[in-house]
Design a protein around this motif. Structure first.
Motif, PDB file in Angstrom:
ATOM      1  N   ILE A  90      38.434  44.773  50.512  1.00  0.00           N
ATOM      2  CA  ILE A  90      37.972  43.897  49.427  1.00  0.00           C
ATOM      3  C   ILE A  90      38.759  44.264  48.174  1.00  0.00           C
ATOM      4  O   ILE A  90      38.782  45.426  47.766  1.00  0.00           O
ATOM      5  CB  ILE A  90      36.462  44.054  49.159  1.00  0.00           C
ATOM      6  N   ALA A  91      39.426  43.265  47.586  1.00  0.00           N
ATOM      7  CA  ALA A  91      40.182  43.470  46.346  1.00  0.00           C
ATOM      8  C   ALA A  91      39.303  43.037  45.183  1.00  0.00           C
ATOM      9  O   ALA A  91      39.082  41.846  44.976  1.00  0.00           O
ATOM     10  CB  ALA A  91      41.473  42.665  46.380  1.00  0.00           C
ATOM     11  N   LEU A  92      38.794  44.008  44.435  1.00  0.00           N
ATOM     12  CA  LEU A  92      37.885  43.736  43.324  1.00  0.00           C
ATOM     13  C   LEU A  92      38.597  44.070  42.017  1.00  0.00           C
ATOM     14  O   LEU A  92      38.713  45.232  41.636  1.00  0.00           O
ATOM     15  CB  LEU A  92      36.607  44.578  43.481  1.00  0.00           C
ATOM     16  N   MET A 104      38.178  39.243  45.403  1.00  0.00           N
ATOM     17  CA  MET A 104      37.100  39.092  44.419  1.00  0.00           C
ATOM     18  C   MET A 104      37.717  39.243  43.025  1.00  0.00           C
ATOM     19  O   MET A 104      37.602  40.288  42.378  1.00  0.00           O
ATOM     20  CB  MET A 104      35.993  40.127  44.656  1.00  0.00           C
ATOM     21  N   PRO A 105      38.419  38.204  42.565  1.00  0.00           N
ATOM     22  CA  PRO A 105      39.157  38.310  41.295  1.00  0.00           C
ATOM     23  C   PRO A 105      38.232  38.308  40.086  1.00  0.00           C
ATOM     24  O   PRO A 105      37.313  37.496  40.001  1.00  0.00           O
ATOM     25  CB  PRO A 105      40.047  37.059  41.311  1.00  0.00           C
ATOM     26  N   THR A 106      38.501  39.211  39.147  1.00  0.00           N
ATOM     27  CA  THR A 106      37.639  39.353  37.970  1.00  0.00           C
ATOM     28  C   THR A 106      38.338  38.983  36.670  1.00  0.00           C
ATOM     29  O   THR A 106      37.755  39.128  35.596  1.00  0.00           O
ATOM     30  CB  THR A 106      37.140  40.807  37.857  1.00  0.00           C
ATOM     31  N   THR A 107      39.603  38.535  36.748  1.00  0.00           N
ATOM     32  CA  THR A 107      40.279  38.059  35.538  1.00  0.00           C
ATOM     33  C   THR A 107      40.580  36.575  35.724  1.00  0.00           C
ATOM     34  O   THR A 107      40.733  36.099  36.854  1.00  0.00           O
ATOM     35  CB  THR A 107      41.613  38.788  35.284  1.00  0.00           C
ATOM     36  N   LEU A 108      40.694  35.855  34.637  1.00  0.00           N
ATOM     37  CA  LEU A 108      40.985  34.427  34.730  1.00  0.00           C
ATOM     38  C   LEU A 108      42.333  34.194  35.418  1.00  0.00           C
ATOM     39  O   LEU A 108      42.480  33.304  36.248  1.00  0.00           O
ATOM     40  CB  LEU A 108      40.976  33.800  33.333  1.00  0.00           C
TER      41      LEU A 108
END
Length: 365
Positions: free
Chosen positions: A100-102, A127-131
């Motif tokens: 999982i790429a968080l 699981m991208p956390t930046t726009l």
């Protein structure tokens, strides 16, 4: 509020992109994308304290481990990909394990690349956390790491099993990072959707204010464009190269500044404008469209000028090492105007240098 789903259609390897608030907590949605018992969550020192526990809670009975890397583009290296591989071997991960790429684009690219290599390829979930990662790098299966000689020179096409875009994670994103992500959103309008470009002009203030509805629409529209292009040209043999609008100039800017001065999205913003100015100079596109692009980028708080102190010759030298070049000839993504990008293979070095010289001179005066 419900979530939206966009599918990347690649036959047996098709996968969903889920977009909505609170999705990291909705493990019922994404756990089905995880096949075997072993899970390795790869994150960075900025994101892990915020969201790692949420993801771990969603794994329930699965056997998990985590690897936390330092934050930043300078850490997107073969050495760090090696750490991920060593960790997978250390937890005795089998071929049905999932990575999982968080995090942002760096974590997604690096963890995805390691997943593509381990036992010749295991599953991974984005699981991208930046726009920036949400609208661009997490979708489409491009993975890789940088070498000292240039960006993304080592990599593989390896599609994720799913992309989980929790829009709530944007609340913790620093202002500069958020605005940098908007550059990639503008790119989709610039390269193939004049109506979306006009929507961005009308909704620039709502986007800057991180209005939930505006953000969700911008992310979903960007992902739908990317998904459609990837489905038609997964390995960038043709049309997918259009997604690199502004990137040949942009990557050169990043390399020339040692990845220290400009964020990727900021470099892409400057690069898109340079591509537009070169298109105008070549008589391919109206100057008014380049002006509209400059105005929109500035309204979104993005830079449009080459940073002072960078010589045109330096940028040109870096552009010659771009992956899109074929047999030493520059291949650039230019446009006919807003919504109409194209691949141009016959731009001369003189023409490119003229645009770079004009741009660097404009900064010095």
């Amino acid at each position: 509020m419900s979530h939206r789903e966009i599918r990347v259609e690649l036959g047996a390897r098709s996968y969903p992109i889920w977009i909505g608030p609170g999705l990291l907590t909705q493990s019922a949605l994404w756990r089905s994308s995880i096949g075997g018992r072993h899970v390795l969550i790869v994150s960075n020192s900025t994101v892990a304290p915020l969201y790692l526990q949420t993801v771990i809670a969603g794994l329930q009975t699965l056997s998990w481990d985590s690897l936390i890397l330092p934050d930043g583009e300078t850490h997107k290296t073969l050495d760090n990909a090696g750490l991920v591989l060593a960790k997978l071997a250390g937890i005795k991960a089998s071929r049905d394990a999932t990575v999982i790429a968080l995090g942002g684009g760096v974590i997604g690219d690096l963890a995805g690349f390691a997943a593509s290599c381990y036992m010749r390829g295991i599953a991974f979930v984005q699981m991208p956390t930046t726009l920036l990662a949400q609208v661009d790098s997490s979708v489409g299966g491009k993975t890789g790491v940088n070498l000292p000689a240039g960006k993304n020179l080592v990599g593989a096409f390896h599609q994720p099993r799913a992309v989980v875009i929790d829009t709530d994670t944007l609340a913790t994103l620093p202002e500069r990072e958020y605005r940098a992500g908007l550059a990639e959103v503008v790119k989709y309008g610039a390269l193939g959707d004049a109506d979306f470009f006009a929507w961005l002009e009308q909704n620039a203030d709502a986007l800057i204010a991180r209005d939930a509805a505006a953000m969700t629409h911008a992310i979903a529209t960007s992902c739908a464009h990317k998904a459609a292009i990837v489905a038609r040209d997964e390995h960038e043999l043709g049309e997918r190269a259009l997604l690199n609008l502004g990137h040949t100039f942009g990557h050169a800017l990043e390399t020339a500044t040692g990845y220290a001065t400009l964020l990727h999205g900021e470099a892409v913003a400057i690069g898109m404008l340079l591509a537009a100015q070169l298109s105008t100079q070549l008589g391919r596109a109206p100057a008014a469209d380049a002006k509209r692009l400059a105005v929109l980028l500035q309204r979104l708080g993005l830079p449009i000028n080459i940073p002072p102190g960078i010589a045109a010759e330096t940028l040109f030298a870096h552009m010659q090492l771009d992956k899109k070049n074929i047999s030493g000839r520059l291949r650039l993504i230019l446009w006919r105007g807003i919504g109409h990008a194209e691949i141009v293979a016959d731009v001369t070095s003189t023409e490119v240098m003229q645009t770079l010289n004009n741009a660097t001179e404009a900064v010095h005066h």
